[in-house]
Structures are given as structure tokens and as C-alpha cells.
Design an enzyme around this catalytic site. Structure first.
Site, PDB file in Angstrom:
ATOM      1  N   TYR A 138     -13.864  12.082 -23.433  1.00 47.15           N
ATOM      2  CA  TYR A 138     -15.120  11.358 -23.670  1.00 47.15           C
ATOM      3  C   TYR A 138     -15.580  11.636 -25.099  1.00 47.15           C
ATOM      4  O   TYR A 138     -15.614  12.791 -25.528  1.00 47.15           O
ATOM      5  CB  TYR A 138     -16.196  11.833 -22.680  1.00 47.15           C
ATOM      6  CG  TYR A 138     -17.539  11.147 -22.848  1.00 47.15           C
ATOM      7  CD1 TYR A 138     -17.675   9.778 -22.650  1.00 47.15           C
ATOM      8  CD2 TYR A 138     -18.671  11.873 -23.197  1.00 47.15           C
ATOM      9  CE1 TYR A 138     -18.903   9.146 -22.794  1.00 47.15           C
ATOM     10  CE2 TYR A 138     -19.914  11.254 -23.345  1.00 47.15           C
ATOM     11  CZ  TYR A 138     -20.022   9.890 -23.139  1.00 47.15           C
ATOM     12  OH  TYR A 138     -21.243   9.270 -23.281  1.00 47.15           O
ATOM     13  N   ASP A 233     -12.891  16.180 -31.783  1.00 46.09           N
ATOM     14  CA  ASP A 233     -14.235  16.054 -31.233  1.00 46.09           C
ATOM     15  C   ASP A 233     -14.585  17.379 -30.574  1.00 46.09           C
ATOM     16  O   ASP A 233     -14.147  17.667 -29.456  1.00 46.09           O
ATOM     17  CB  ASP A 233     -14.272  14.896 -30.227  1.00 46.09           C
ATOM     18  CG  ASP A 233     -15.618  14.797 -29.520  1.00 46.09           C
ATOM     19  OD1 ASP A 233     -16.479  15.668 -29.742  1.00 46.09           O
ATOM     20  OD2 ASP A 233     -15.786  13.841 -28.725  1.00 46.09           O
ATOM     21  N   LYS A 268     -24.358  19.301 -29.301  1.00 48.80           N
ATOM     22  CA  LYS A 268     -24.768  20.284 -28.290  1.00 48.80           C
ATOM     23  C   LYS A 268     -25.219  21.613 -28.903  1.00 48.80           C
ATOM     24  O   LYS A 268     -26.328  21.695 -29.396  1.00 48.80           O
ATOM     25  CB  LYS A 268     -23.653  20.446 -27.263  1.00 48.80           C
ATOM     26  CG  LYS A 268     -23.386  19.070 -26.563  1.00 48.80           C
ATOM     27  CD  LYS A 268     -22.470  19.157 -25.401  1.00 48.80           C
ATOM     28  CE  LYS A 268     -22.061  17.800 -24.890  1.00 48.80           C
ATOM     29  NZ  LYS A 268     -22.738  17.353 -23.705  1.00 48.80           N
TER      30      LYS A 268
HETATM   31  C1  LIG Z   1     -16.602  15.794 -26.231  1.00 53.09           C
HETATM   32  C2  LIG Z   1     -17.855  14.972 -26.318  1.00 53.09           C
HETATM   33  N1  LIG Z   1     -17.992  14.088 -27.325  1.00 53.09           N
HETATM   34  C3  LIG Z   1     -19.096  13.335 -27.456  1.00 53.09           C
HETATM   35  C4  LIG Z   1     -20.133  13.429 -26.566  1.00 53.09           C
HETATM   36  C5  LIG Z   1     -21.348  12.584 -26.729  1.00 53.09           C
HETATM   37  O1  LIG Z   1     -22.436  13.354 -27.117  1.00 53.09           O
HETATM   38  P1  LIG Z   1     -23.946  12.843 -26.858  1.00 53.09           P
HETATM   39  O2  LIG Z   1     -24.149  12.889 -25.376  1.00 53.09           O
HETATM   40  O3  LIG Z   1     -24.787  13.811 -27.624  1.00 53.09           O
HETATM   41  O4  LIG Z   1     -24.027  11.463 -27.398  1.00 53.09           O
HETATM   42  C6  LIG Z   1     -20.037  14.340 -25.499  1.00 53.09           C
HETATM   43  C7  LIG Z   1     -21.126  14.440 -24.508  1.00 53.09           C
HETATM   44  O5  LIG Z   1     -21.009  14.983 -23.457  1.00 53.09           O
HETATM   45  C8  LIG Z   1     -18.873  15.128 -25.371  1.00 53.09           C
HETATM   46  O6  LIG Z   1     -18.714  15.978 -24.359  1.00 53.09           O
END
Ligand SMILES: Cc1ncc(COP(=O)(O)O)c(C=O)c1O
Length: 431
Positions: A138, A233, A268
């Protein structure tokens, strides 16, 4: 009328983000009034040991007094200026001090924005159109990254999202995780068209599915060979699994990457519970961002003074002792969960990446290496386990596709309560 009924009357599904719903476990979501340390308190005053940690940010536990004081002091100085601040510089420096290949850092407000911007940068840098992502990873909810996106999308049982055009979807090539041949095939089928491979370097959004040894190094070699960028990511893993994230953890291990990824995304923990995320990476790529370069990205609240205050305070407090504590807590809880499930005869598999771990319910005779295997889990057994834990005052993520998040505030008392709740929850899962 319950609060949830009132919520459903004004908010779609009663929740501001779908992962907060109880769709896959049944029942009504718990509404939280406040949180302190390892505990959540609902609107009826019930206390829960929290294993969600706001889905990652709460590394230090909730409402750490020094973080709260930093935010309060910042708030007193003004909520948002729309002009540069010293705190942005300080936070960007703190990120780079931990993750050296993040030579330049741009602050944004959400992980979604960070990943969306990283992808745009990769396209801008290479002049190519396609992106490779892995099934079950994700990267936020921007259109092009919602294909086979694990986590919330998987929990809702959706293959992707309605509202994404076929043209946009066609620009994302989805490859099974941990599968070198599939990756090579994608590059062979689309010569000179792939701008970037984006990966969670240790995926935790299809449940925790660690990379096979050498998989991240292989991603680096393959992208380099084909002139594509590599995006790590680390929105979830960054500053949570180690002081310098999964990148740092792998570098400290026996198979470090010869060369870093071109771009990182963070979120986060870096915002300490406030809306803040970041893109960092190689200077010559990052310099393509406006106002230096032609790749546009902007945000009214980017680098917001309250969020930067929370981020700076959180990173300053997240020392080696914090990571050691969270690691030890995670190891202990995994052992206790495993023992309880074995003694109740519940088939399961526990997988971990640093302090992140998922308990997969179901028969698994091989490691869960990809999304297709993760989807063989037994959601009904998880739902029974989840509700028994909740009834006993332990709040787990309401989906079998998520990691458990512990914190430096999870002391013996809080962990003891988790352990006490396990036998009955394991028996419930067995039914
Ligand atoms: C690996 C990863 N990338 C991107 C995101 C997206 O972040 P946000 O919820 O702050 O938009 C998340 C959210 O859980 C994530 O776990």
C-alpha cells in the site's frame, strides 16, 4: 442514538478512514475519547491496551509529555504561517542525519502525498510513464497506486478502487512480491518505459511479509540496469523498526545494499502523531522539485509548525533504548500469542519485520511470501480472536492484513494484560 449511529448519519460508514471500520470483524467501531501511554480510553471510559498505535505513529506511546509540550508551545506561537520556518529545517536535518541517502527532504502532510510525489518525481526524472508496484503493498490512495493495494482495500475485499480510470490503472504494472522472475518479465515486456519500482522494503500492509534475503538488493540491481528509479516507501517502517528505518536495519545486517534507493517516503513516526510526511532522496532527483525544477508539488499546510514540532520532539526521543524496548515487547508478545494459539490448537503463522508482526490465522506450511498466500488466511478465526481480545480490553487492528504496533510505553503492566487476555481469545479463535 449511539455515537456510531450519529456518525453514520453524517460520515460515510461512520469513519474518516475505512480501516477504522469493523467491516471485516463485525460489530461497531469503538470511539476513542483520549489516550495515554499504551492505553486508549473509549467514550464510555473503558480502558484498552492499544496495539494499533494510530496505525504506526505512536512509537513513544500516546501523549508523550515532551511531545505534547512541544506541540502546545508551537501552537501558542501560531498555527500556520505559509512561510518557511526553522523547524522545517531542523526536522529535515534530523531525517537526513538518520537516513543519509535522503540528501534533500521535502515535507508534506500525508504518506499518500509523499508517495504520489515520489512517483511524479520518478516520471519527471526519467521521462518514462510506467510504474511497477507489488501486489499487497500500500502506498496511499492516489489513483495510480491503488491497484492490488493490500491493507484497507484488501480488508474491504476490493481488487482496487472504482473511480480509477482504465488509462491510469494501465500505467501501473502490478507484480507479485518476492518474485524476481515476474519483475524481470515486467521490464522485458516494457523496455525503456518503466520510470520506477515502488516498494515497501518490508511490506506490512498485506500483513507483515518480509522480503526474502537479497530481494531489496535485487530490486536495486534490476532498476539500475534498466535506468529506472527505486522508491523505498518507509511511511510505515521509517523510524519505527529502527532509528533509520528498514533501510538502516538492512544496512546494519549481513546483506547491505551496495547502493541506496533513489527516493524514500516517510510518514507516521516522522510526524509524531500529527499530519506530516516526507520525501527524501538523491539530491539530483530531489532538485527536480519546484521551485528548483519542473516537477510541481505544493501544500498549504506542508511543514506545518505543530506537526514539525511533534516530529522533531518524537525523533529526538526515539533513541536506541526506545527501539530496544519496542523490539523486546514485540518479541515477547509474539511468543505469548504463539504459545496461546498452539495450546488452543489454532493453526496460525506469525511473521515479523523488526518490531512489526502479524498473526496470520489459518494453515500455512510455507512462509507467506506474497499477497496471494496472505489471502489464504482465515478471517473468521481472526474476527473471533479480535473480539475476544477487545472484550478483555486489548485493541488490535481490526483486520488480519495489518501489523500489531507496540510502543516504548508498553510496560510490563500493559504487556501483562495482553498476555492475560490471550488464552480465552485463542479458545475463541479455535471455535
Ligand atoms: C507503506 C505506506 N505507504 C503510504 C501510506 C499512506 O499514508 P497516509 O495514510 O498518511 O496517506 C501508508 C498508510 O498506511 C503506508 O502504510
Amino acid at each position: 442514538m449511539s455515537l456510531y449511529q450519529r456518525a453514520c448519519a453524517v460520515i460515510p460508514g461512520g469513519v474518516s478512514s475505512p480501516v477504522r471500520g469493523f467491516g471485516s470483524v463485525g460489530g461497531d467501531p469503538v470511539f476513542i475519547a483520549r489516550a495515554q501511554g499504551p492505553y486508549l480510553y473509549d467514550t464510555d471510559g473503558r480502558e484498552y491496551v492499544d496495539a494499533v498505535g494510530s496505525w504506526g505513529p505512536a512509537l513513544l506511546g500516546h501523549a508523550h509529555p515532551e511531545v505534547v509540550a512541544a506541540v502546545q508551545a508551537a501552537a501558542a506561537r501560531g498555527l500556520s504561517f505559509g512561510a518557511p520556518t526553522a523547524a522545517e529545517v531542523e526536522l529535515a536535518e534530523a531525517v537526513r542525519a538518520r537516513v543519509e541517502p535522503a540528501q534533500l527532504v521535502r515535507l508534506v502532510s500525508t504518506g499518500t502525498e509523499a508517495c504520489m510525489t515520489a512517483v511524479r518525481l520518478a516520471r519527471g526524472a526519467t521521462g518514462r510513464d510506467l510504474i511497477v508496484k507489488f501486489a499487497g503493498c500500500y502506498h496511499g490512495h492516489s489513483d495510480g497506486l491503488l491497484a492490488a493495494a493490500g491493507s484497507g482495500v484488501a480488508t474491504q475485499g476490493l481488487p482496487g478502487s472504482a473511480g480509477v480510470t482504465a488509462e491510469t490503472a494501465a500505467q501501473t504494472i502490478v507484480v507479485p512480491y518476492n518474485d524476481p522472475e515476474a519483475l524481470e518479465l515486467a521490464f522485458a515486456e516494457h523496455p525503456d518505459r518503466i520510470a520506477a519500482v515502488i516498494t515497501e522494503p518490508a511490506p506490512a500492509n498485506m500483513g507483515v511479509v518480509p522480503p526474502r534475503p537479497g530481494f531489496n538488493a535485487l530490486l536495486r540491481q534490476v532498476t539500475r540496469r534498466h535506468g529506472a528509479l527505486l522508491i523505498f516507501d518507509e511511511v510505515l517502517t521509517g523510524f519505527r523498526v529502527y532509528r533509520s528505518g528498514w533501510w538502516g536495519l538492512e544496512q546494519a545486517g549481513d546483506a547491505p545494499l551496495a547502493e541506496p534507493p533513489d527516493l524514500f517516503t516517510f510518514g507516521k513516526v516522522v510526524g509524531g502523531g500529527m499530519p506530516l510526511a516526507a520525501i527524501g532522496g538523491r539530491a539530483e532527483v530531489m532538485e527536480l522539485l519546484a521551485p528548483l525544477g519542473p516537477v510541481y508539488q505544493a501544500g498549504t499546510l506542508s511543514g506545518n509548525p505543530l506537526a514539525t514540532a511533534a516530529g522533531i520532539a518524537t525523533l529526538a526521543l526515539a533513541d536506541d533504548a526506545v527501539y530496544r524496548h519496542v523490539d523486546a515487547a514485540a518479541t515477547a508478545v509474539q511468543a505469548e500469542v504463539g504459545a496461546a494459539l498452539i495450546s488452543a490448537g489454532v493453526p496460525h503463522r506469525i511473521q515479523a519485520a523488526g518490531s512489526l508482526f502479524t498473526v496470520f490465522f489459518g494453515e500455512f506450511d510455507v512462509p507467506i511470501d506474497d499477497y496471494a498466500t496472505a489471502q489464504r488466511q482465515d478471517p473468521a478465526a481472526f474476527a473471533r480472536f479480535f473480539h475476544a481480545m477487545l472484550d478483555a480490553g486489548v485493541a488490535l487492528p481490526p483486520s488480519g492484513y495489518e501489523a500489531w504496533f507496540l510502543s516504548a510505553a508498553h510496560d510490563d503492566e500493559a504487556l501483562g494484560r495482553v498476555v492475560e487476555a490471550l488464552p480465552a481469545a485463542a479458545r475463541a479463535a479455535a471455535r
